[in-house]
Design a protein around this motif. Structure first.
Motif, PDB file in Angstrom:
ATOM      1  N   SER A  71       0.838  -1.192   0.000  1.00  0.00           N
ATOM      2  CA  SER A  71       0.000   0.000   0.000  1.00  0.00           C
ATOM      3  C   SER A  71       0.876   1.246   0.000  1.00  0.00           C
ATOM      4  O   SER A  71       2.083   1.175   0.187  1.00  0.00           O
ATOM      5  CB  SER A  71      -0.913   0.002   1.235  1.00  0.00           C
ATOM      6  OG  SER A  71      -0.130   0.026   2.413  1.00  0.00           O
ATOM      7  N   ALA A 103      -1.335   4.164  -6.927  1.00  0.00           N
ATOM      8  CA  ALA A 103      -2.342   4.436  -5.910  1.00  0.00           C
ATOM      9  C   ALA A 103      -2.666   5.917  -5.986  1.00  0.00           C
ATOM     10  O   ALA A 103      -1.763   6.747  -6.111  1.00  0.00           O
ATOM     11  CB  ALA A 103      -1.811   4.077  -4.527  1.00  0.00           C
ATOM     12  N   ALA A 158      -4.236   9.521   3.872  1.00  0.00           N
ATOM     13  CA  ALA A 158      -4.887   8.249   3.552  1.00  0.00           C
ATOM     14  C   ALA A 158      -3.841   7.178   3.304  1.00  0.00           C
ATOM     15  O   ALA A 158      -2.694   7.475   2.952  1.00  0.00           O
ATOM     16  CB  ALA A 158      -5.756   8.389   2.310  1.00  0.00           C
ATOM     17  N   THR A 159      -4.268   5.927   3.485  1.00  0.00           N
ATOM     18  CA  THR A 159      -3.467   4.774   3.080  1.00  0.00           C
ATOM     19  C   THR A 159      -4.293   4.030   2.044  1.00  0.00           C
ATOM     20  O   THR A 159      -5.449   3.689   2.282  1.00  0.00           O
ATOM     21  CB  THR A 159      -3.139   3.867   4.278  1.00  0.00           C
ATOM     22  OG1 THR A 159      -2.367   4.626   5.216  1.00  0.00           O
ATOM     23  CG2 THR A 159      -2.356   2.648   3.839  1.00  0.00           C
ATOM     24  N   VAL A 160      -3.678   3.816   0.871  1.00  0.00           N
ATOM     25  CA  VAL A 160      -4.391   3.221  -0.260  1.00  0.00           C
ATOM     26  C   VAL A 160      -3.655   1.960  -0.697  1.00  0.00           C
ATOM     27  O   VAL A 160      -2.445   1.988  -0.940  1.00  0.00           O
ATOM     28  CB  VAL A 160      -4.458   4.218  -1.445  1.00  0.00           C
ATOM     29  CG1 VAL A 160      -5.180   3.608  -2.630  1.00  0.00           C
ATOM     30  CG2 VAL A 160      -5.107   5.526  -1.006  1.00  0.00           C
ATOM     31  N   ASN A 161      -4.386   0.847  -0.775  1.00  0.00           N
ATOM     32  CA  ASN A 161      -3.792  -0.399  -1.270  1.00  0.00           C
ATOM     33  C   ASN A 161      -3.561  -0.292  -2.766  1.00  0.00           C
ATOM     34  O   ASN A 161      -4.379   0.276  -3.485  1.00  0.00           O
ATOM     35  CB  ASN A 161      -4.706  -1.591  -0.985  1.00  0.00           C
ATOM     36  CG  ASN A 161      -4.774  -1.907   0.495  1.00  0.00           C
ATOM     37  OD1 ASN A 161      -3.805  -1.749   1.222  1.00  0.00           O
ATOM     38  ND2 ASN A 161      -5.941  -2.348   0.942  1.00  0.00           N
ATOM     39  N   THR A 178       0.973   5.216   1.647  1.00  0.00           N
ATOM     40  CA  THR A 178       0.422   6.157   2.620  1.00  0.00           C
ATOM     41  C   THR A 178       0.772   7.568   2.183  1.00  0.00           C
ATOM     42  O   THR A 178       1.946   7.903   2.018  1.00  0.00           O
ATOM     43  CB  THR A 178       0.965   5.883   4.033  1.00  0.00           C
ATOM     44  OG1 THR A 178       0.574   4.562   4.413  1.00  0.00           O
ATOM     45  CG2 THR A 178       0.412   6.883   5.042  1.00  0.00           C
ATOM     46  N   TYR A 185      -5.135   9.333  -4.512  1.00  0.00           N
ATOM     47  CA  TYR A 185      -5.916   9.876  -3.407  1.00  0.00           C
ATOM     48  C   TYR A 185      -6.324  11.305  -3.745  1.00  0.00           C
ATOM     49  O   TYR A 185      -5.522  12.071  -4.287  1.00  0.00           O
ATOM     50  CB  TYR A 185      -5.124   9.872  -2.097  1.00  0.00           C
ATOM     51  CG  TYR A 185      -5.878  10.578  -0.995  1.00  0.00           C
ATOM     52  CD1 TYR A 185      -7.002   9.993  -0.427  1.00  0.00           C
ATOM     53  CD2 TYR A 185      -5.518  11.847  -0.586  1.00  0.00           C
ATOM     54  CE1 TYR A 185      -7.732  10.657   0.540  1.00  0.00           C
ATOM     55  CE2 TYR A 185      -6.237  12.518   0.395  1.00  0.00           C
ATOM     56  CZ  TYR A 185      -7.344  11.921   0.951  1.00  0.00           C
ATOM     57  OH  TYR A 185      -8.076  12.582   1.894  1.00  0.00           O
TER      58      TYR A 185
END
Length: 181
Positions: free
Chosen positions: A50, A74, A63-66, A52, A76
């Motif tokens: 992921s 990723a 945010a933390t995005v896989n 961050t 956001y």
């Protein structure tokens, strides 16, 4: 922003970008960031780990995005609750991959990339409305309402700002403190 910084770890690197021109946005405007994780000399870590996103200017984790399966990117976009303040912000993206080997490739965690985002006050325009749009007679009470809007996207920061209502260049009632956000 089209500016980008790449910092490499032993086997992965992260590039962070923002699509806005020259890394600029207006207060209240949603800002999107994309982190691209690339394995140095190996297949990309599609769907592994992921990213961050963090605003290091305010020390806030956004945010933390896989990483999606089939992608090494990723993304956001800031929300109304996470509006970036008027300032120069450094947004980092940290890849938290895994030291596990996939198909003979190790995607080292801890790679960081960053992008600079300059958030400016929104350019505003204002309109004045009268409680008696057809006109008034001498001595009649009239209420004027000022409506301030962002002319270029974003949200005007009107709380504490002032406005002076004028008639033929002269003030009507002095300076008024605006209410709002």
């Amino acid at each position: 922003a089209n500016g980008q910084l790449v910092l490499a770890n032993t086997s992965t690197s992260v590039v962070v970008t923002s699509p806005l021109p020259a890394g600029t946005s207006n207060y209240g405007q949603p800002v999107s960031f994309t982190a691209t994780v690339t394995a140095n000399g190996a297949a990309n870590p599609s769907g592994v780990g992921s990213v961050t996103f963090k605003d290091t200017t305010t020390s806030v984790t956004l945010a933390t995005v896989n990483l999606p399966v089939g992608s090494s990117q990723a993304s956001y976009t800031t929300t109304a609750a996470q509006t970036l303040s008027v300032a120069n912000h450094t947004i980092t993206a940290t890849y938290s991959g895994t030291a596990t080997t996939y198909a003979a490739n190790t995607f080292a965690p801890g790679s960081v990339g960053s992008v600079n985002e300059v958030v400016s006050k929104a350019v505003t325009s204002s309109a004045v409305n009268s409680s008696l749009p057809a006109g008034s007679y001498f001595g009649q009470s009239v209420t004027f309402t000022a409506v301030v809007t962002a002319a270029s996207g974003g949200t005007p920061t009107t709380a504490g700002a002032t406005m002076t209502f004028q008639d033929n260049g002269g003030p009507l009632a002095g300076t008024v403190v605006l209410k709002g956000t």
